[in-house]
Scaffold this motif. Sequence first.
Motif, PDB file in Angstrom:
ATOM      1  N   VAL A  99      85.007  42.710  82.622  1.00 24.57           N
ATOM      2  CA  VAL A  99      84.896  44.133  82.279  1.00 24.57           C
ATOM      3  C   VAL A  99      86.207  44.846  82.578  1.00 24.57           C
ATOM      4  CG1 VAL A  99      83.740  46.277  82.881  1.00 24.57           C
ATOM      5  CG2 VAL A  99      82.412  44.211  82.545  1.00 24.57           C
ATOM      6  N   ALA A 157      88.653  43.960  79.864  1.00 23.87           N
ATOM      7  CA  ALA A 157      88.352  44.695  78.633  1.00 23.87           C
ATOM      8  C   ALA A 157      88.843  46.133  78.747  1.00 23.87           C
ATOM      9  CB  ALA A 157      86.852  44.662  78.357  1.00 23.87           C
ATOM     10  N   ALA A 158      88.611  46.755  79.930  1.00 22.79           N
ATOM     11  CA  ALA A 158      89.027  48.152  80.117  1.00 22.79           C
ATOM     12  C   ALA A 158      90.538  48.278  80.029  1.00 22.79           C
ATOM     13  CB  ALA A 158      88.523  48.663  81.463  1.00 22.79           C
ATOM     14  N   ALA A 203      76.697  39.373  79.014  1.00 25.69           N
ATOM     15  CA  ALA A 203      77.021  40.805  78.931  1.00 25.69           C
ATOM     16  C   ALA A 203      78.533  41.000  78.928  1.00 25.69           C
ATOM     17  CB  ALA A 203      76.387  41.550  80.092  1.00 25.69           C
ATOM     18  N   GLY A 204      79.232  40.269  79.815  1.00 30.05           N
ATOM     19  CA  GLY A 204      80.690  40.372  79.871  1.00 30.05           C
ATOM     20  C   GLY A 204      81.315  39.964  78.546  1.00 30.05           C
ATOM     21  N   LEU A 213      79.971  40.116  75.613  1.00 26.40           N
ATOM     22  CA  LEU A 213      79.700  41.169  74.617  1.00 26.40           C
ATOM     23  C   LEU A 213      80.685  42.330  74.784  1.00 26.40           C
ATOM     24  CD1 LEU A 213      77.728  41.981  72.375  1.00 26.40           C
ATOM     25  CD2 LEU A 213      76.460  43.271  74.103  1.00 26.40           C
ATOM     26  N   ILE A 214      80.856  42.796  76.047  1.00 24.38           N
ATOM     27  CA  ILE A 214      81.764  43.920  76.313  1.00 24.38           C
ATOM     28  C   ILE A 214      83.181  43.561  75.874  1.00 24.38           C
ATOM     29  CG2 ILE A 214      82.829  45.274  78.158  1.00 24.38           C
ATOM     30  CD1 ILE A 214      80.168  45.030  79.660  1.00 24.38           C
ATOM     31  N   LEU A 215      83.603  42.347  76.232  1.00 25.87           N
ATOM     32  CA  LEU A 215      84.962  41.910  75.903  1.00 25.87           C
ATOM     33  C   LEU A 215      85.168  41.867  74.390  1.00 25.87           C
ATOM     34  CD1 LEU A 215      87.512  40.988  77.279  1.00 25.87           C
ATOM     35  CD2 LEU A 215      86.701  38.655  77.133  1.00 25.87           C
ATOM     36  N   THR A 216      84.151  41.345  73.668  1.00 22.50           N
ATOM     37  CA  THR A 216      84.274  41.254  72.217  1.00 22.50           C
ATOM     38  C   THR A 216      84.415  42.630  71.593  1.00 22.50           C
ATOM     39  OG1 THR A 216      82.803  39.363  72.396  1.00 22.50           O
ATOM     40  CG2 THR A 216      83.250  40.188  70.206  1.00 22.50           C
ATOM     41  N   VAL A 217      83.529  43.556  72.019  1.00 16.91           N
ATOM     42  CA  VAL A 217      83.586  44.916  71.461  1.00 16.91           C
ATOM     43  C   VAL A 217      84.946  45.548  71.763  1.00 16.91           C
ATOM     44  CG1 VAL A 217      82.604  47.221  71.614  1.00 16.91           C
ATOM     45  CG2 VAL A 217      81.102  45.232  71.576  1.00 16.91           C
ATOM     46  N   ALA A 218      85.415  45.390  73.022  1.00 18.64           N
ATOM     47  CA  ALA A 218      86.701  45.976  73.408  1.00 18.64           C
ATOM     48  C   ALA A 218      87.826  45.423  72.552  1.00 18.64           C
ATOM     49  CB  ALA A 218      86.980  45.707  74.889  1.00 18.64           C
TER      50      ALA A 218
END
Lengths: 118, 115, 108
Positions: free
Chosen positions: A15, A18-19, C4-5, C7-12
């Motif tokens: 996370v 990504a941020a 979940a990680g 998914l977040i990484l892909t969207v980002a």
Amino acid sequence: MNGSIMEAVALSFLVLGAASLLIAAWGVLALPDALARQHAATKAGTLAASLVTLGAMAGMVDTDWWVRLVVILVLLFATLPVSSHMLARAALREQDPDEHIDEIPLAGGERSPNARKG
Amino acid sequence: MSKAFTAFVLLLIFLKAVVISGLQTIRIIVVTGLTGRRPQAGIVRMRFAPMTENGATLLGCLISLTPGTTTVDIDMERGEMLLHLLDVAGAEEAVAGIRADFEPSIVRLFGTEER
Amino acid sequence: MIAAGVLILTVAALVVAALGVIRIVKGPTSADRVLALDLFLTAAVALAVAAALGTGRTVFLDVAIGLALLGFVGTIGWARLIDRAALKRQQADDDARARQGSRQEARR
């Protein structure tokens, strides 16, 4: 129990990565000129890539994975600064082809204090 | 100190620099993006200690990953580097930081006699 | 939890690619556009790692290694091209200035 702790670590690294990737892209959009954008893409980008790789390392504790992830990490660390340097030089020459080197201020004095005594 | 140990110390310094510079760049981006206030960016020259070309390249890469500075050009003949700074007011401080953190180890590994 | 990680990484990474497209369209210099391509590279490596985590296959990590190498060579090539174009433009300017100067000489 142990596995779930590692998973939580992996999740937080992913996370965070990504941020910082998003913030790097924001910087490439928001900063004023080509050379300043260079900073955003290189530094925040390197941090983002290394956080993602570390996250994957924490998520998959396995030799096959770790070897490849370490190779990715080393490659990124070695290549991103070099390509950023080449691109910055190209950007500077594109903006202002006649460099007047002597007009650029010199910081930190004439000689480096670390010079090896001959 | 042996060369291998110096290289190891340099690696640790490098990793620390990556994290700190990443965080600081993120802070600058967020401040600029939210307030629209832009720090005065600019270019300065820096003299580096005499060293081989490989050493200068390594120093340039390390500088690219210190907070707020990017190497733009290396001039081996003059022994100078062109640096781009996000905030030109901190130029002296940044150069002093580079000379304190990176240069001693690199001079120990790649330094040459003064011409 | 890792799903979940991923998914977040892909969207980002996809959002980052979209922002990079904006920078490529806006320019203004070619160095800006190549910089956005560099950002694509970082996003692509992140996507490849996400794919590897999502499927549990190491093949996608090999893809990421290839991408990192290819992106580096590509960026260096583009940088040299921009460099050379700037040099050529400068030479053309100098030539034009020299020609103008000689024409003024002749008029006198």
